[in-house]
Scaffold this motif. Structure first.
Motif, PDB file in Angstrom:
ATOM      1  N   ASP A   1      -2.015  20.381  19.505  1.00  0.00           N
ATOM      2  CA  ASP A   1      -2.432  19.449  18.461  1.00  0.00           C
ATOM      3  C   ASP A   1      -1.227  18.990  17.654  1.00  0.00           C
ATOM      4  O   ASP A   1      -0.306  19.769  17.391  1.00  0.00           O
ATOM      5  CB  ASP A   1      -3.425  20.095  17.504  1.00  0.00           C
ATOM      6  CG  ASP A   1      -4.808  20.255  18.110  1.00  0.00           C
ATOM      7  OD1 ASP A   1      -5.082  19.617  19.139  1.00  0.00           O
ATOM      8  OD2 ASP A   1      -5.611  21.021  17.554  1.00  0.00           O
TER       9      ASP A   1
ATOM     10  N   TYR B   1      -6.895  10.943  17.128  1.00  0.00           N
ATOM     11  CA  TYR B   1      -6.169  11.058  15.868  1.00  0.00           C
ATOM     12  C   TYR B   1      -6.410   9.902  14.899  1.00  0.00           C
ATOM     13  O   TYR B   1      -6.252  10.064  13.697  1.00  0.00           O
ATOM     14  CB  TYR B   1      -4.672  11.192  16.138  1.00  0.00           C
ATOM     15  CG  TYR B   1      -4.317  12.509  16.774  1.00  0.00           C
ATOM     16  CD1 TYR B   1      -4.440  13.699  16.061  1.00  0.00           C
ATOM     17  CD2 TYR B   1      -3.880  12.581  18.088  1.00  0.00           C
ATOM     18  CE1 TYR B   1      -4.120  14.924  16.635  1.00  0.00           C
ATOM     19  CE2 TYR B   1      -3.548  13.798  18.672  1.00  0.00           C
ATOM     20  CZ  TYR B   1      -3.677  14.960  17.948  1.00  0.00           C
ATOM     21  OH  TYR B   1      -3.369  16.169  18.519  1.00  0.00           O
TER      22      TYR B   1
ATOM     23  N   ILE C   1       0.558  13.119  11.649  1.00  0.00           N
ATOM     24  CA  ILE C   1      -0.402  12.025  11.839  1.00  0.00           C
ATOM     25  C   ILE C   1      -0.445  11.131  10.604  1.00  0.00           C
ATOM     26  O   ILE C   1      -0.540   9.914  10.699  1.00  0.00           O
ATOM     27  CB  ILE C   1      -1.804  12.574  12.191  1.00  0.00           C
ATOM     28  CG1 ILE C   1      -1.790  13.211  13.574  1.00  0.00           C
ATOM     29  CG2 ILE C   1      -2.876  11.497  12.102  1.00  0.00           C
ATOM     30  CD1 ILE C   1      -1.391  12.287  14.710  1.00  0.00           C
ATOM     31  N   GLU C   2      -0.333  11.726   9.431  1.00  0.00           N
ATOM     32  CA  GLU C   2      -0.407  10.950   8.187  1.00  0.00           C
ATOM     33  C   GLU C   2       0.843  10.114   7.920  1.00  0.00           C
ATOM     34  O   GLU C   2       0.881   9.369   6.944  1.00  0.00           O
ATOM     35  CB  GLU C   2      -0.706  11.895   7.018  1.00  0.00           C
ATOM     36  CG  GLU C   2      -2.126  12.425   7.071  1.00  0.00           C
ATOM     37  CD  GLU C   2      -2.437  13.460   6.015  1.00  0.00           C
ATOM     38  OE1 GLU C   2      -1.506  13.909   5.296  1.00  0.00           O
ATOM     39  OE2 GLU C   2      -3.617  13.834   5.916  1.00  0.00           O
TER      40      GLU C   2
ATOM     41  N   SER D   1       0.235  18.008  14.118  1.00  0.00           N
ATOM     42  CA  SER D   1      -0.143  18.411  12.759  1.00  0.00           C
ATOM     43  C   SER D   1      -0.596  17.205  11.937  1.00  0.00           C
ATOM     44  O   SER D   1      -0.158  16.080  12.149  1.00  0.00           O
ATOM     45  CB  SER D   1       1.024  19.118  12.061  1.00  0.00           C
ATOM     46  OG  SER D   1       1.986  18.182  11.650  1.00  0.00           O
ATOM     47  N   ARG D   2      -1.453  17.470  10.996  1.00  0.00           N
ATOM     48  CA  ARG D   2      -1.992  16.436  10.105  1.00  0.00           C
ATOM     49  C   ARG D   2      -0.855  15.754   9.342  1.00  0.00           C
ATOM     50  O   ARG D   2      -0.882  14.556   9.118  1.00  0.00           O
ATOM     51  CB  ARG D   2      -3.008  17.080   9.152  1.00  0.00           C
ATOM     52  CG  ARG D   2      -3.666  16.171   8.197  1.00  0.00           C
ATOM     53  CD  ARG D   2      -4.590  15.084   8.686  1.00  0.00           C
ATOM     54  NE  ARG D   2      -5.394  15.224   9.856  1.00  0.00           N
ATOM     55  CZ  ARG D   2      -5.698  14.193  10.651  1.00  0.00           C
ATOM     56  NH1 ARG D   2      -5.251  12.989  10.401  1.00  0.00           N
ATOM     57  NH2 ARG D   2      -6.471  14.355  11.692  1.00  0.00           N
ATOM     58  N   ASP D   3       0.182  16.517   8.946  1.00  0.00           N
ATOM     59  CA  ASP D   3       1.329  15.943   8.232  1.00  0.00           C
ATOM     60  C   ASP D   3       2.004  14.845   9.056  1.00  0.00           C
ATOM     61  O   ASP D   3       2.428  13.828   8.510  1.00  0.00           O
ATOM     62  CB  ASP D   3       2.370  17.021   7.902  1.00  0.00           C
ATOM     63  CG  ASP D   3       1.879  17.990   6.849  1.00  0.00           C
ATOM     64  OD1 ASP D   3       0.873  17.696   6.176  1.00  0.00           O
ATOM     65  OD2 ASP D   3       2.523  19.050   6.699  1.00  0.00           O
TER      66      ASP D   3
END
Length: 161
Positions: free
Chosen positions: A75, A146, A81-82, A77-79
């Motif tokens: 995956d 995502y 993707i943002e 990381s959300r950091d």
């Protein structure tokens, strides 16, 4: 007229493979014609013609860019993707994969051979970009994962009064 990605891919194949296979030029002209007739990408038509396997084409593209092919695994990381909003990711056909300590952003780019996309992203994002080649099938799956498209349910909208 061919799209930039298809044209670039055919030019790349000509420059890298034509010397070893002189009959290839005629096949590439047929592929070009089929792309224009069908509206399909050169990657898809070349694969359908059985000229080169997709993984070899992706590797050739990555080699020409001095980069690699990104295959989804762990995956993101959300950091990471943002780093991009949904509209930027979808409109440019990119997925951020990682960021170096110096702020260089590694992006899986659907049309990695389109240098204009890479340059536009450098300007829009204000950072250095490392383009990564991604299989279009993997891209479709990962962009939906995502960056899902927002669809508003019309039944929840209030009608104007």
């Amino acid at each position: 007229m061919l799209d930039i990605e298809s044209s670039s891919l055919l030019d790349l194949i000509r420059s890298e493979c034509l010397a070893d296979n002189p009959g290839l030029d005629e096949q590439l002209r047929e592929i070009e014609d089929e792309c224009e007739r069908s509206g399909k990408s050169a990657l898809e038509v070349i694969e359908n013609f059985g000229l080169f396997p997709r993984k070899d084409l992706l590797a050739l593209m990555a080699q020409s860019l001095g980069t690699s092919v990104w295959t989804p695994g762990e995956d993101i990381s959300r950091d990471i993707i943002e780093k991009l909003d949904v509209s930027t990711a979808r409109s440019y056909g990119v997925i951020p994969v990682s960021v170096d300590e110096d702020g260089t952003l590694h992006l899986a780019i659907l049309n990695a051979l389109d240098y204009q996309t890479v340059e536009s992203l450098r300007f829009v994002l204000g950072c250095d970009i490392v383009p990564l080649v991604i299989d279009p099938d993997d891209y479709d799956e990962q962009i939906d994962r995502y960056y899902p498209e927002f669809t508003e349910n019309l039944s929840t909208c209030k009608s104007p009064q």
